[in-house]
Design a protein around this motif. Sequence first.
Motif, PDB file in Angstrom:
ATOM      1  N   SER A 119       0.918  -1.129  -0.048  1.00  8.57           N
ATOM      2  CA  SER A 119      -0.105   0.055   0.009  1.00  8.57           C
ATOM      3  C   SER A 119       1.036   1.184   0.061  1.00  8.57           C
ATOM      4  O   SER A 119       0.515   2.348  -0.749  1.00  8.57           O
ATOM      5  CB  SER A 119      -0.897   0.031   1.421  1.00  8.57           C
ATOM      6  N   ALA A 120       2.176   1.199   0.778  1.00 14.11           N
ATOM      7  CA  ALA A 120       2.972   2.188   0.695  1.00 14.11           C
ATOM      8  C   ALA A 120       3.693   2.625  -0.442  1.00 14.11           C
ATOM      9  O   ALA A 120       3.768   3.805  -0.955  1.00 14.11           O
ATOM     10  CB  ALA A 120       3.963   2.361   1.894  1.00 14.11           C
ATOM     11  N   MET A 121       3.978   1.384  -0.923  1.00 12.82           N
ATOM     12  CA  MET A 121       4.719   1.620  -2.336  1.00 12.82           C
ATOM     13  C   MET A 121       3.991   2.090  -3.409  1.00 12.82           C
ATOM     14  O   MET A 121       4.429   3.180  -4.095  1.00 12.82           O
ATOM     15  CB  MET A 121       5.137   0.076  -2.790  1.00 12.82           C
ATOM     16  N   GLU A 122       2.610   1.756  -3.421  1.00 18.88           N
ATOM     17  CA  GLU A 122       1.786   2.114  -4.654  1.00 18.88           C
ATOM     18  C   GLU A 122       1.269   3.577  -4.433  1.00 18.88           C
ATOM     19  O   GLU A 122       1.134   4.221  -5.374  1.00 18.88           O
ATOM     20  CB  GLU A 122       0.443   1.054  -4.509  1.00 18.88           C
ATOM     21  N   ALA A 123       1.082   3.966  -3.041  1.00 19.84           N
ATOM     22  CA  ALA A 123       0.687   5.249  -2.699  1.00 19.84           C
ATOM     23  C   ALA A 123       1.609   6.350  -3.097  1.00 19.84           C
ATOM     24  O   ALA A 123       1.498   7.454  -3.722  1.00 19.84           O
ATOM     25  CB  ALA A 123       0.339   5.265  -1.169  1.00 19.84           C
ATOM     26  N   ARG A 124       3.121   5.851  -2.988  1.00 18.56           N
ATOM     27  CA  ARG A 124       4.186   6.922  -3.229  1.00 18.56           C
ATOM     28  C   ARG A 124       4.134   6.815  -4.841  1.00 18.56           C
ATOM     29  O   ARG A 124       4.502   8.116  -5.317  1.00 18.56           O
ATOM     30  CB  ARG A 124       5.494   6.354  -2.709  1.00 18.56           C
ATOM     31  N   LEU A 125       4.013   5.790  -5.499  1.00 14.62           N
ATOM     32  CA  LEU A 125       4.238   5.788  -6.943  1.00 14.62           C
ATOM     33  C   LEU A 125       3.193   6.602  -7.527  1.00 14.62           C
ATOM     34  O   LEU A 125       3.488   7.256  -8.426  1.00 14.62           O
ATOM     35  CB  LEU A 125       4.144   4.517  -7.610  1.00 14.62           C
ATOM     36  N   SER A 126       1.990   6.302  -7.055  1.00 16.30           N
ATOM     37  CA  SER A 126       0.937   7.260  -7.553  1.00 16.30           C
ATOM     38  C   SER A 126       1.222   8.728  -7.216  1.00 16.30           C
ATOM     39  O   SER A 126       0.901   9.520  -8.260  1.00 16.30           O
ATOM     40  CB  SER A 126      -0.460   6.960  -6.760  1.00 16.30           C
ATOM     41  N   GLU A 127       1.767   9.166  -6.290  1.00 15.85           N
ATOM     42  CA  GLU A 127       2.001  10.628  -6.154  1.00 15.85           C
ATOM     43  C   GLU A 127       3.009  10.948  -7.017  1.00 15.85           C
ATOM     44  O   GLU A 127       3.024  12.196  -7.697  1.00 15.85           O
ATOM     45  CB  GLU A 127       2.644  10.829  -4.619  1.00 15.85           C
ATOM     46  N   LEU A 128       4.224  10.170  -7.434  1.00 18.91           N
ATOM     47  CA  LEU A 128       5.181  10.558  -8.317  1.00 18.91           C
ATOM     48  C   LEU A 128       4.732  10.794  -9.610  1.00 18.91           C
ATOM     49  O   LEU A 128       5.211  11.545 -10.409  1.00 18.91           O
ATOM     50  CB  LEU A 128       6.306   9.517  -8.247  1.00 18.91           C
ATOM     51  N   ILE A 129       3.763   9.968 -10.221  1.00 18.21           N
ATOM     52  CA  ILE A 129       3.260  10.156 -11.519  1.00 18.21           C
ATOM     53  C   ILE A 129       1.998  10.857 -11.586  1.00 18.21           C
ATOM     54  O   ILE A 129       1.511  11.148 -12.493  1.00 18.21           O
ATOM     55  CB  ILE A 129       3.053   8.738 -12.295  1.00 18.21           C
ATOM     56  N   ASP A 130       1.566  11.555 -10.397  1.00 23.02           N
ATOM     57  CA  ASP A 130       0.424  12.239 -10.486  1.00 23.02           C
ATOM     58  C   ASP A 130      -0.784  11.414 -11.211  1.00 23.02           C
ATOM     59  O   ASP A 130      -1.717  12.108 -11.931  1.00 23.02           O
ATOM     60  CB  ASP A 130       0.496  13.568 -11.017  1.00 23.02           C
ATOM     61  N   GLY A 131      -1.069  10.363 -10.804  1.00 22.79           N
ATOM     62  CA  GLY A 131      -2.091   9.449 -11.497  1.00 22.79           C
ATOM     63  C   GLY A 131      -2.280   8.075 -10.712  1.00 22.79           C
ATOM     64  O   GLY A 131      -1.479   7.740 -10.135  1.00 22.79           O
ATOM     65  N   ALA A 132      -3.451   7.253 -11.131  1.00 20.66           N
ATOM     66  CA  ALA A 132      -3.817   6.381 -10.575  1.00 20.66           C
ATOM     67  C   ALA A 132      -3.066   5.096 -11.128  1.00 20.66           C
ATOM     68  O   ALA A 132      -2.363   5.271 -12.516  1.00 20.66           O
ATOM     69  CB  ALA A 132      -5.283   5.852 -10.762  1.00 20.66           C
ATOM     70  N   LEU A 133      -2.905   4.096 -10.813  1.00 22.20           N
ATOM     71  CA  LEU A 133      -1.979   2.701 -10.898  1.00 22.20           C
ATOM     72  C   LEU A 133      -2.842   2.030 -12.109  1.00 22.20           C
ATOM     73  O   LEU A 133      -3.963   1.549 -11.501  1.00 22.20           O
ATOM     74  CB  LEU A 133      -1.163   2.223 -10.048  1.00 22.20           C
ATOM     75  N   ARG A 134      -2.699   1.635 -13.079  1.00 17.17           N
ATOM     76  CA  ARG A 134      -3.459   0.884 -14.044  1.00 17.17           C
ATOM     77  C   ARG A 134      -3.126  -0.530 -14.059  1.00 17.17           C
ATOM     78  O   ARG A 134      -4.149  -1.441 -14.251  1.00 17.17           O
ATOM     79  CB  ARG A 134      -3.438   1.171 -15.493  1.00 17.17           C
ATOM     80  N   GLU A 135      -1.942  -0.867 -13.320  1.00 21.88           N
ATOM     81  CA  GLU A 135      -1.727  -2.423 -13.057  1.00 21.88           C
ATOM     82  C   GLU A 135      -0.805  -2.693 -12.015  1.00 21.88           C
ATOM     83  O   GLU A 135      -0.079  -1.496 -11.676  1.00 21.88           O
ATOM     84  CB  GLU A 135      -1.131  -3.006 -14.400  1.00 21.88           C
ATOM     85  N   PRO A 136      -0.551  -3.732 -11.346  1.00 26.77           N
ATOM     86  CA  PRO A 136       0.298  -3.793 -10.291  1.00 26.77           C
ATOM     87  C   PRO A 136       1.875  -3.573 -10.526  1.00 26.77           C
ATOM     88  O   PRO A 136       2.217  -3.556 -11.892  1.00 26.77           O
ATOM     89  CB  PRO A 136       0.169  -5.305  -9.814  1.00 26.77           C
ATOM     90  N   ILE A 137       2.655  -2.980  -9.895  1.00 29.85           N
ATOM     91  CA  ILE A 137       3.876  -2.641  -9.811  1.00 29.85           C
ATOM     92  C   ILE A 137       4.813  -4.004  -9.934  1.00 29.85           C
ATOM     93  O   ILE A 137       4.788  -4.725  -9.157  1.00 29.85           O
ATOM     94  CB  ILE A 137       4.663  -1.873  -8.682  1.00 29.85           C
ATOM     95  N   ARG A 138       5.539  -4.087 -11.069  1.00 29.57           N
ATOM     96  CA  ARG A 138       6.427  -5.136 -11.260  1.00 29.57           C
ATOM     97  C   ARG A 138       7.750  -4.911 -11.589  1.00 29.57           C
ATOM     98  O   ARG A 138       8.044  -4.282 -12.643  1.00 29.57           O
ATOM     99  CB  ARG A 138       6.080  -6.199 -12.403  1.00 29.57           C
ATOM    100  N   PHE A 139       8.734  -5.158 -10.573  1.00 28.90           N
ATOM    101  CA  PHE A 139      10.003  -4.634 -10.626  1.00 28.90           C
ATOM    102  C   PHE A 139      10.864  -5.674 -11.395  1.00 28.90           C
ATOM    103  O   PHE A 139      10.542  -6.735 -11.288  1.00 28.90           O
ATOM    104  CB  PHE A 139      10.742  -4.586  -9.185  1.00 28.90           C
ATOM    105  N   THR A 140      11.995  -5.267 -11.974  1.00 26.41           N
ATOM    106  CA  THR A 140      12.852  -6.325 -12.571  1.00 26.41           C
ATOM    107  C   THR A 140      13.651  -6.955 -11.284  1.00 26.41           C
ATOM    108  O   THR A 140      14.017  -6.153 -10.445  1.00 26.41           O
ATOM    109  CB  THR A 140      13.741  -5.588 -13.225  1.00 26.41           C
ATOM    110  N   PRO A 141      13.705  -8.218 -11.195  1.00 24.66           N
ATOM    111  CA  PRO A 141      14.088  -8.708  -9.880  1.00 24.66           C
ATOM    112  C   PRO A 141      15.525  -8.625  -9.486  1.00 24.66           C
ATOM    113  O   PRO A 141      15.929  -8.194  -8.244  1.00 24.66           O
ATOM    114  CB  PRO A 141      13.743 -10.444  -9.936  1.00 24.66           C
ATOM    115  N   GLY A 142      16.535  -8.755 -10.498  1.00 25.63           N
ATOM    116  CA  GLY A 142      17.838  -8.497 -10.247  1.00 25.63           C
ATOM    117  C   GLY A 142      18.054  -7.256 -10.042  1.00 25.63           C
ATOM    118  O   GLY A 142      18.098  -6.125 -10.964  1.00 25.63           O
ATOM    119  N   MET A 143      18.975  -6.957  -8.964  1.00 22.51           N
ATOM    120  CA  MET A 143      19.379  -5.426  -8.676  1.00 22.51           C
ATOM    121  C   MET A 143      20.819  -5.733  -8.213  1.00 22.51           C
ATOM    122  O   MET A 143      21.209  -5.840  -7.397  1.00 22.51           O
ATOM    123  CB  MET A 143      18.628  -4.929  -7.364  1.00 22.51           C
ATOM    124  N   ASP A 144      21.708  -4.840  -9.178  1.00 18.43           N
ATOM    125  CA  ASP A 144      22.971  -4.718  -9.278  1.00 18.43           C
ATOM    126  C   ASP A 144      23.298  -3.394  -8.326  1.00 18.43           C
ATOM    127  O   ASP A 144      23.128  -2.330  -8.573  1.00 18.43           O
ATOM    128  CB  ASP A 144      23.748  -4.686 -10.523  1.00 18.43           C
TER     129      ASP A 144
END
Length: 320
Positions: A119-144
Amino acid sequence: MFESRDAEATRERVGRILRPHRMDLLGPDPRLDVRMHCRRMRNIAITYLSYGCAVRLEVGELDSFFAVLAPVTGSGTVQCGGERVATGPDRLCLLSATDPATVRLSADCGQLIVRIERSAMEARLSELIDGALREPIRFTPGMDVGRGYARSWFEQLDYAVRDLDRPESLLGHPLAAEQFEQNLITGLLLAQPHNYTPVLNGDDRPVPSRLLGIAVDLIEGHPEWAHTPASLARHAGVSVRALQKAFREQLDTSPSEYLRGVRLQRVHDELSAAQYDSTTVGEIASKWGLPHHGRFAAVYRERFGESPKQTLSRQHARKG
């Protein structure tokens, strides 16, 4: 939080803190020796977990949270979202909330697990893009975390973990903890690629006509409402930037200009039909969300070739 050599007790305790899961001990003579530390804040929990022997964990979908798996020692492999990620001190794995995962850890693996509430991740992303999320957030799993933004993000996490070990950590203060959580969530959204990264970077996909139509229909249906580009974008499920671009490219105007045009037309229509002695220009203009002042009269005259009072008087003259 606990130490244990009992498999069933470990499954129960770890599952209670993170998520119920299946745990299999690997190797010819596995000797479980679990150590777990955890610090919870409001939307983030940081856990250190080592099993003391090689294990395989079937964790399924996390559903309500995201998790960063960051080995401090040893290594692991994670199968998630159709990808296989090898993890170690310089290579982390970010589990999205909607992707089931299978995790294998070496006997010497001790890792940090950063739990971030969905809920916190989605709320913050919604603030950053100034819009509702149309689909779930999916990250690239590998992180260097050896370079780029990811390195900065991990250094911030590493500092926080060391600071939490101090008896008088600033992160013990609720305001500092809240700011730290926001920074960590924002940093992760900027550092690690995901399906909304193009929107954050300003590389929006074209807005389909049907989504633009949602904003247009809302304006046409209720021009008197206090619409803003942000509120219209939320209803359409797009970013403000994308909506403004769509209005400009498809309608040759902006959301605010389009709204003002609809309001002016409603004022004109009502003035044309109103009784001269039973209403005023100010009342009608206010009804449709337009302040009645000199600027309004100038814009009205530019559009209709006469002042609002002339429109109202003309109707009275026709009746006379």
